[in-house]
Write an enzyme that holds these catalytic residues in place. Structure first.
Site, PDB file in Angstrom:
ATOM      1  CD  GLU A  45      -2.539   1.699   0.344  1.00 39.05           C
ATOM      2  OE1 GLU A  45      -2.326   2.828  -0.147  1.00 39.05           O
ATOM      3  OE2 GLU A  45      -3.436   0.940  -0.066  1.00 39.05           O
TER       4      GLU A  45
ATOM      5  CG  HIS B  97      -6.275   8.006  -1.238  1.00 40.89           C
ATOM      6  ND1 HIS B  97      -5.348   8.376  -2.193  1.00 40.89           N
ATOM      7  CD2 HIS B  97      -7.329   7.485  -1.905  1.00 40.89           C
ATOM      8  CE1 HIS B  97      -5.825   8.064  -3.386  1.00 40.89           C
ATOM      9  NE2 HIS B  97      -7.023   7.537  -3.243  1.00 40.89           N
TER      10      HIS B  97
END
Length: 125
Positions: A16, A112
């Site tokens: 990620e 995000h």
């Protein structure tokens, strides 16, 4: 309304690109300096554009048996292509500890949101 702790996302930083990856020794000697690096996008590159970028990284220390974290370092990243200048989301700090605990990092992506990770650290006499 959510608590701030519910807004932090976590994941494996190897898969990620938003998770702050903490690089530090697992064991250190008490009262001796050691280096810590925190980077976002260590394995999977994070974009660094005006539209999508990491704005900041923070590093904290939480001593074993404590409920109060101490902020160790804070890095802000301001250049995301303006005038052809770019700052990479990396924080470096030299740290001295006297008690076992955790290093905790947080970061903020303008798209995000908030991300966090932590590592245990053992302090030897």
């Amino acid at each position: 309304m959510s608590k701030i702790t519910e807004l932090y996302q976590t994941a494996d930083w190897k898969n990620e690109k938003h998770v702050p990856a903490i690089t530090a020794p697992e064991k250190v000697k008490g009262d001796e300096l050691f280096d810590v690096e925190v980077s976002v996008g260590k394995e999977v590159a994070h974009p660094n554009t005006m539209e999508h970028h990491i704005e900041w990284i923070k590093l904290y220390y939480l001593a074993k048996d404590s409920d109060k974290a101490v902020e160790i370092a804070d890095a802000r990243f301001s250049a995301h292509g303006e005038g052809d200048a770019y700052t990479e989301p990396k924080l470096k700090a030299s740290v001295k500890l006297n008690k076992c605990g955790k290093l905790i990092s947080t970061s903020y992506c303008n798209i995000h949101g908030l991300w966090t990770s932590e590592v245990d650290i053992t302090v030897e006499a």
